[in-house]
Design a protein around this motif. Structure first.
Motif, short mmCIF file in Angstrom:
data_model
loop_
_atom_site.label_atom_id
_atom_site.label_comp_id
_atom_site.label_asym_id
_atom_site.label_seq_id
_atom_site.Cartn_x
_atom_site.Cartn_y
_atom_site.Cartn_z
N PRO A 275 0.83 -1.21 0.00
CA PRO A 275 0.00 0.00 0.00
C PRO A 275 0.86 1.25 0.00
O PRO A 275 1.98 1.27 0.51
CB PRO A 275 -0.79 -0.13 1.30
N ASP B 244 -9.76 -6.06 3.40
CA ASP B 244 -9.68 -5.66 2.00
C ASP B 244 -9.77 -4.13 1.92
O ASP B 244 -10.85 -3.56 2.14
CB ASP B 244 -10.83 -6.29 1.21
N PRO B 245 -8.67 -3.46 1.61
CA PRO B 245 -8.69 -1.99 1.55
C PRO B 245 -9.68 -1.42 0.55
O PRO B 245 -10.09 -0.26 0.66
CB PRO B 245 -7.25 -1.64 1.13
N GLU B 246 -10.07 -2.24 -0.44
CA GLU B 246 -11.01 -1.78 -1.45
C GLU B 246 -12.44 -1.75 -0.91
O GLU B 246 -13.29 -1.00 -1.41
CB GLU B 246 -10.94 -2.68 -2.69
N LYS B 247 -12.73 -2.56 0.12
CA LYS B 247 -14.10 -2.65 0.63
C LYS B 247 -14.22 -2.31 2.11
O LYS B 247 -15.24 -1.78 2.56
CB LYS B 247 -14.65 -4.07 0.39
N ASP B 248 -13.21 -2.64 2.88
CA ASP B 248 -13.27 -2.47 4.33
C ASP B 248 -12.68 -1.13 4.75
O ASP B 248 -11.90 -0.51 4.01
CB ASP B 248 -12.51 -3.61 5.02
#
Length: 291
Positions: free
Chosen positions: A117, A229-233
């Motif tokens: 990230p 999940d950085p995309e959802k959480d």
């Protein structure tokens, strides 16, 4: 014979006198003192921009991050360098009283891994830098406007933000000069009076001071937990919370509020100036970046 003896005595006397004179002015110098000096002056805009100092660095287990000033190009000598942005995410409309934890702010890593990230969750904080050099003190306050949208029910009536807990990070060798933070559970009411979140009494607060909301280890653990999940959480910062009554009408829209941060010079006490009229002494607003 008499004349010769007299001449010899005279010569010896002259030598003794001369030797005594030399001894009085030729003592050995084994210890001397000289002076070193440096003068400090408050910085001006000609001395360059100030930089934000991360309140939780790698030496304390925090990530190595780059933090931009709240107002680009900020210079000294007394400035707000950083303030908290409060985003409470997307929530389902409810008829029950609800308290929402803030979504953790993100900070850019200084040296991100190639496939890792580029940004990580970081504590929220407000930072003041006092480079005046007069130890006069200061007060950082914040106020809140209504949460509004451009819809029928445009105001979230009864909404309020609570600063659950905080910590002070003072970047100075003498921790006795650190400012003080607000009491736990400080509530910000829309259109209410500005609340002090960090204050330096006279004689304190020189250098860089931060009032911090959140636990960096907790934020990092959430981000690095299995299955995240950085995309959802999202990572939540429980140190800042928004309360909204269930009875408040809520439209399917985004409601926004403005946080106004004000840094003021601490007024003099009457004892400091016997001729001063306490009724005429007011805080001077120095900066108020808005979110």
């Amino acid at each position: 014979m008499k004349l010769l003896r007299l001449a010899t005595i005279t010569a010896l006397s002259s030598t003794i006198l001369a030797g005594g004179t030399v001894s009085a002015f030729a003592e050995e110098a084994r210890e001397v003192t000289t002076e070193g000096q440096i003068q400090f002056t408050p910085p001006t805009e000609d001395d360059g921009e100030l930089v934000v100092i991360p309140p939780v660095g790698p030496d304390e287990g925090g990530p190595d991050v780059e933090l931009e000033p709240e107002v680009p190009g900020t210079t000294g000598p007394l400035s707000i360098m950083k303030a908290a942005t409060m985003n409470f995410g997307s929530q389902v409309i409810s008829n029950q009283d609800q308290t929402y934890e803030m979504i953790a702010e993100m900070a850019k890593l200084t040296n991100p891994e190639e496939e890792g990230p580029t940004h990580v969750p970081y504590v929220s904080f407000a930072q003041v830098q006092d480079l005046r050099g007069n130890n006069e003190g200061w007060d950082l306050k914040v106020s809140l406007s209504n949460f509004e949208s451009n819809t029928q029910n445009k105001i979230l009536t009864g909404a309020q933000i609570t600063l659950v807990g905080s910590a002070i990070r003072y970047e100075g060798s003498n921790q006795g000069n650190a400012p003080t933070a607000h009491t736990a559970g400080l509530t910000l009411l829309p259109n209410g009076a500005a609340q002090s979140v960090m204050k330096a009494e006279k004689g304190k607060g020189a250098g860089a001071s931060s009032v911090v909301w959140g636990n960096q280890k907790d934020l990092t653990d959430q981000f690095e937990s299995e299955g995240f999940d950085p995309e959802k959480d999202v990572v939540k910062n429980s140190a800042i919370q928004l309360f909204i009554p269930g009875s408040t009408a809520k439209d399917a829209a985004t409601y926004t509020s403005t946080l106004t941060w004000e840094l003021t010079e601490t007024p003099k006490n009457e004892d400091d100036d016997s001729d001063a009229d306490s009724g005429d002494i007011e805080d001077k607003v120095l900066a108020s970046p808005q979110q």
